[in-house]
Design a protein around this motif. Structure first.
Motif, PDB file in Angstrom:
ATOM      1  N   PRO A 105      77.038  30.951  26.826  1.00 45.75           N
ATOM      2  CA  PRO A 105      77.462  32.141  27.583  1.00 45.75           C
ATOM      3  C   PRO A 105      76.844  32.100  28.988  1.00 45.75           C
ATOM      4  CG  PRO A 105      75.769  32.719  25.992  1.00 45.75           C
ATOM      5  CD  PRO A 105      76.085  31.268  25.784  1.00 45.75           C
ATOM      6  N   ILE A 106      77.650  31.725  29.939  1.00 45.98           N
ATOM      7  CA  ILE A 106      77.164  31.625  31.317  1.00 45.98           C
ATOM      8  C   ILE A 106      77.599  32.885  32.056  1.00 45.98           C
ATOM      9  CG2 ILE A 106      77.177  30.282  33.444  1.00 45.98           C
ATOM     10  CD1 ILE A 106      77.829  27.815  31.669  1.00 45.98           C
ATOM     11  N   THR A 107      76.633  33.757  32.250  1.00 49.43           N
ATOM     12  CA  THR A 107      76.857  35.033  32.924  1.00 49.43           C
ATOM     13  C   THR A 107      76.604  34.869  34.418  1.00 49.43           C
ATOM     14  OG1 THR A 107      74.545  35.673  32.689  1.00 49.43           O
ATOM     15  CG2 THR A 107      76.044  36.297  30.876  1.00 49.43           C
ATOM     16  N   PRO A 108      77.006  35.853  35.214  1.00 50.26           N
ATOM     17  CA  PRO A 108      76.654  35.796  36.633  1.00 50.26           C
ATOM     18  C   PRO A 108      75.132  35.691  36.850  1.00 50.26           C
ATOM     19  CG  PRO A 108      78.420  37.369  36.322  1.00 50.26           C
ATOM     20  CD  PRO A 108      77.963  36.939  34.938  1.00 50.26           C
ATOM     21  N   GLU A 109      74.349  36.344  35.995  1.00 47.25           N
ATOM     22  CA  GLU A 109      72.888  36.243  36.116  1.00 47.25           C
ATOM     23  C   GLU A 109      72.419  34.808  35.854  1.00 47.25           C
ATOM     24  OE1 GLU A 109      68.713  38.130  34.418  1.00 47.25           O
ATOM     25  OE2 GLU A 109      70.562  38.461  33.280  1.00 47.25           O
ATOM     26  N   LEU A 146      81.845  27.894  36.418  1.00 46.79           N
ATOM     27  CA  LEU A 146      81.403  27.786  35.026  1.00 46.79           C
ATOM     28  C   LEU A 146      81.058  29.125  34.380  1.00 46.79           C
ATOM     29  CD1 LEU A 146      79.294  24.517  35.255  1.00 46.79           C
ATOM     30  CD2 LEU A 146      81.605  24.810  34.348  1.00 46.79           C
ATOM     31  N   VAL A 147      81.074  30.191  35.160  1.00 54.47           N
ATOM     32  CA  VAL A 147      80.805  31.517  34.579  1.00 54.47           C
ATOM     33  C   VAL A 147      81.905  31.807  33.554  1.00 54.47           C
ATOM     34  CG1 VAL A 147      80.690  34.005  35.042  1.00 54.47           C
ATOM     35  CG2 VAL A 147      79.566  32.378  36.576  1.00 54.47           C
ATOM     36  N   ASN A 148      81.495  32.126  32.332  1.00 56.33           N
ATOM     37  CA  ASN A 148      82.457  32.356  31.253  1.00 56.33           C
ATOM     38  C   ASN A 148      82.125  33.585  30.407  1.00 56.33           C
ATOM     39  OD1 ASN A 148      80.295  31.565  29.694  1.00 56.33           O
ATOM     40  ND2 ASN A 148      81.157  29.580  29.145  1.00 56.33           N
ATOM     41  N   ALA A 149      81.177  34.401  30.871  1.00 55.09           N
ATOM     42  CA  ALA A 149      80.783  35.592  30.125  1.00 55.09           C
ATOM     43  C   ALA A 149      80.406  36.703  31.107  1.00 55.09           C
ATOM     44  CB  ALA A 149      79.592  35.283  29.215  1.00 55.09           C
ATOM     45  N   ALA A 150      80.619  37.919  30.675  1.00 56.30           N
ATOM     46  CA  ALA A 150      80.261  39.073  31.500  1.00 56.30           C
ATOM     47  C   ALA A 150      78.744  39.263  31.459  1.00 56.30           C
ATOM     48  CB  ALA A 150      80.967  40.311  30.997  1.00 56.30           C
ATOM     49  N   SER A 151      78.249  39.955  32.457  1.00 55.43           N
ATOM     50  CA  SER A 151      76.831  40.301  32.473  1.00 55.43           C
ATOM     51  C   SER A 151      76.524  41.264  31.336  1.00 55.43           C
ATOM     52  CB  SER A 151      76.453  40.963  33.799  1.00 55.43           C
ATOM     53  OG  SER A 151      76.571  40.044  34.849  1.00 55.43           O
TER      54      SER A 151
END
Length: 155
Positions: A105-109, A146-151
């Motif tokens: 899970p790659i979030t913006p953070e 690569l972001v694939n999840a919400a914060s």
């Protein structure tokens, strides 16, 4: 943006020992060669992985206790991408960057922390302004893609 030349007509060699009679490869016409080749990328990636090791959010994405193999894979990928040896392709096949990152899970953070660790690596190798801008542009675009999840909601 600086074009990344490729050697047309013959594949780039790996970092494995050259065969008898092979002449040394001249990478001077590639981004890889222009910024110092293997030693520059080795330092950049090593400093980056020091940042990964120190960040609990990023470190948790690595299942291996030893980050050495991940560091080696990243080094091979970056060297190949920027015109160096094609060792990554020989050892692991096509990079498939997005596919390899889907399980995490790659979030913006996480992206921002990854970029902060990479920034330290880029700064450590002290590139010319043109080379630094070219490299950083790619790294930012790759990280965003690569972001694939919400914060996580803050509560």
């Amino acid at each position: 943006m600086l074009p990344i030349p490729t050697k047309v007509g013959r594949p780039l060699p790996s970092t494995s020992s050259p065969a008898a009679g092979d002449e040394p490869v001249d990478y001077s016409d590639t981004f890889y060669g222009q910024i110092g080749g293997h030693e520059t990328f080795k330092k950049l990636i090593h400093v980056f992985y020091q940042g990964i090791a120190a960040d609990p959010l990023l470190r948790a994405m690595y299942v291996e206790e030893d980050l050495g193999p991940a560091e080696h894979r990243m080094l091979m990928f970056m060297e190949q991408y920027w015109g160096g040896p094609r060792t990554y392709l020989e050892e692991r096949g096509h990079p498939r960057l997005r596919m390899r990152h889907v399980p995490f899970p790659i979030t913006p953070e996480a992206r921002d922390r990854w970029l902060a660790a990479m920034r330290k690596g880029v700064d450590a190798v002290e590139l010319s302004p043109m080379h630094e801008a070219t490299l950083w542009d790619y790294l930012e675009r790759a990280a965003h893609s690569l972001v694939n999840a919400a914060s996580e909601p803050r509560g």
